[in-house]
Design a protein around this motif. Structure first.
Motif, short mmCIF file in Angstrom:
data_model
loop_
_atom_site.label_atom_id
_atom_site.label_comp_id
_atom_site.label_asym_id
_atom_site.label_seq_id
_atom_site.Cartn_x
_atom_site.Cartn_y
_atom_site.Cartn_z
N ILE A 77 0.87 -1.17 0.00
CA ILE A 77 0.00 0.00 0.00
C ILE A 77 0.91 1.22 0.00
CG2 ILE A 77 -1.77 1.29 1.24
CD1 ILE A 77 -2.64 -1.39 2.51
N LEU A 78 0.83 1.98 -1.06
CA LEU A 78 1.68 3.15 -1.23
C LEU A 78 0.90 4.42 -0.91
CD1 LEU A 78 3.14 2.15 -4.72
CD2 LEU A 78 4.22 1.84 -2.48
N GLU A 79 1.62 5.53 -0.80
CA GLU A 79 0.95 6.82 -0.76
C GLU A 79 0.46 7.10 -2.18
OE1 GLU A 79 3.64 9.69 0.86
OE2 GLU A 79 3.54 8.80 2.87
N MET A 80 -0.60 7.88 -2.32
CA MET A 80 -1.22 8.08 -3.63
C MET A 80 -0.25 8.58 -4.69
SD MET A 80 -4.06 7.46 -5.19
CE MET A 80 -5.37 7.37 -3.98
N LYS A 81 0.60 9.52 -4.35
CA LYS A 81 1.56 10.04 -5.34
C LYS A 81 2.54 8.94 -5.78
CE LYS A 81 3.18 13.22 -7.97
NZ LYS A 81 2.44 13.55 -9.17
N GLU A 82 3.02 8.13 -4.83
CA GLU A 82 3.91 7.01 -5.18
C GLU A 82 3.20 6.04 -6.12
OE1 GLU A 82 6.79 5.66 -1.65
OE2 GLU A 82 4.68 5.72 -1.07
N TRP A 83 1.92 5.76 -5.82
CA TRP A 83 1.13 4.84 -6.64
C TRP A 83 1.00 5.37 -8.06
CZ3 TRP A 83 -3.28 4.92 -9.54
CH2 TRP A 83 -3.80 3.68 -9.92
N GLU A 84 0.70 6.66 -8.18
CA GLU A 84 0.55 7.27 -9.51
C GLU A 84 1.86 7.20 -10.29
OE1 GLU A 84 -0.78 11.12 -8.29
OE2 GLU A 84 -2.89 10.51 -8.19
N ILE A 85 2.97 7.45 -9.62
CA ILE A 85 4.29 7.38 -10.29
C ILE A 85 4.57 5.95 -10.74
CG2 ILE A 85 6.79 7.53 -9.88
CD1 ILE A 85 6.11 10.00 -8.06
N LEU A 86 4.30 4.96 -9.87
CA LEU A 86 4.52 3.56 -10.24
C LEU A 86 3.60 3.16 -11.38
CD1 LEU A 86 5.93 0.85 -9.77
CD2 LEU A 86 4.16 0.33 -8.06
N ALA A 87 2.33 3.53 -11.33
CA ALA A 87 1.40 3.18 -12.40
C ALA A 87 1.87 3.74 -13.74
CB ALA A 87 -0.01 3.68 -12.07
N LEU A 125 0.67 -9.57 -8.35
CA LEU A 125 1.04 -8.46 -7.50
C LEU A 125 -0.05 -7.39 -7.55
CD1 LEU A 125 4.73 -8.02 -8.69
CD2 LEU A 125 3.92 -9.31 -6.73
N GLU A 126 -0.35 -6.82 -6.39
CA GLU A 126 -1.29 -5.69 -6.33
C GLU A 126 -0.59 -4.54 -5.62
OE1 GLU A 126 -5.65 -4.29 -4.63
OE2 GLU A 126 -4.67 -6.02 -3.70
N PHE A 127 -0.65 -3.38 -6.23
CA PHE A 127 -0.19 -2.17 -5.57
C PHE A 127 -1.39 -1.26 -5.48
CE2 PHE A 127 3.63 -4.11 -7.00
CZ PHE A 127 4.55 -3.79 -6.02
N LYS A 128 -1.58 -0.68 -4.29
CA LYS A 128 -2.73 0.18 -4.10
C LYS A 128 -2.38 1.36 -3.22
CE LYS A 128 -4.88 -3.19 -1.09
NZ LYS A 128 -6.18 -3.71 -0.70
N ALA A 129 -3.28 2.34 -3.21
CA ALA A 129 -3.14 3.52 -2.37
C ALA A 129 -4.55 3.95 -1.98
CB ALA A 129 -2.44 4.65 -3.12
N PHE A 130 -4.72 4.30 -0.72
CA PHE A 130 -6.02 4.74 -0.24
C PHE A 130 -6.13 6.25 -0.30
CE2 PHE A 130 -5.99 0.50 1.24
CZ PHE A 130 -7.31 0.13 1.40
N LYS A 131 -7.32 6.73 -0.59
CA LYS A 131 -7.58 8.16 -0.55
C LYS A 131 -7.27 8.68 0.85
CE LYS A 131 -11.24 11.55 -1.20
NZ LYS A 131 -12.66 11.74 -1.55
N ASN A 132 -7.61 7.86 1.86
CA ASN A 132 -7.40 8.20 3.26
C ASN A 132 -6.86 6.95 3.96
OD1 ASN A 132 -7.61 8.69 6.01
ND2 ASN A 132 -9.66 9.59 5.88
N ASP A 133 -5.61 6.96 4.39
CA ASP A 133 -5.00 5.78 5.02
C ASP A 133 -5.74 5.31 6.27
OD1 ASP A 133 -3.09 5.51 3.08
OD2 ASP A 133 -1.41 6.18 4.33
#
Length: 144
Positions: A77-87, A125-133
């Motif tokens: 579970i990444l922070e949203m910005k990290e998730w966007e960069i990885l995606a 593999l699943e990578f995700k990020a929550f709007k609110n952790d």
């Protein structure tokens, strides 16, 4: 609460392909290695690829949010910005997604960005990020 790094070991059928995928595509630093396994740092977590020359033919799935989610999967579970960069990085690498990056449970408790893909040995593999952790462990509307 301080979260400690987790460790997971998983089977792979080719160590050279595995090393390229995790080190080059996902950007995981390599740790200890041997002729039959490789340690990687996946966002600070220790994952170990073990050579296993047999592989499963089928991947069981469950339907979640209208998508076929592999039952056996893992990720971070990444922070949203990290998730966007990885995606964005994975799209540039032409990764064949099982589930393309998208926003799941939009507007609900547990709203999250998610994506699924396979490594070269077929591990999901699943990578995700929550709007609110703070919602990571909150039940969603369909669980009440």
């Amino acid at each position: 609460m301080t979260i400690r790094p987790f460790h997971i070991a998983f089977p792979v059928t080719n160590l050279a392909e595995t090393r390229y995928f995790y080190e080059t595509i996902l950007g995981c630093p390599v740790g200890r290695t041997s002729e039959t396994w490789i340690d990687f740092s996946l966002f600070g977590h220790q994952i170990t690829a073990h050579l296993c020359l047999t592989e499963s033919e089928t991947i069981p799935v469950n339907t979640v949010d209208g998508k076929q989610v592999p039952v056996r999967h893992w990720g971070v579970i990444l922070e949203m910005k990290e998730w966007e960069i990885l995606a964005d990085h994975l799209k540039q690498q032409d990764i064949d997604f099982i589930i393309e990056p998208y926003l799941r449970f939009k507007g609900e408790i547990g709203e999250q960005a998610t994506m699924f893909f396979l490594d070269p040995s077929g591990n999901a593999l699943e990578f995700k990020a929550f709007k609110n952790d703070q919602m990571i462990f909150q039940p969603t509307s369909f669980e009440k």
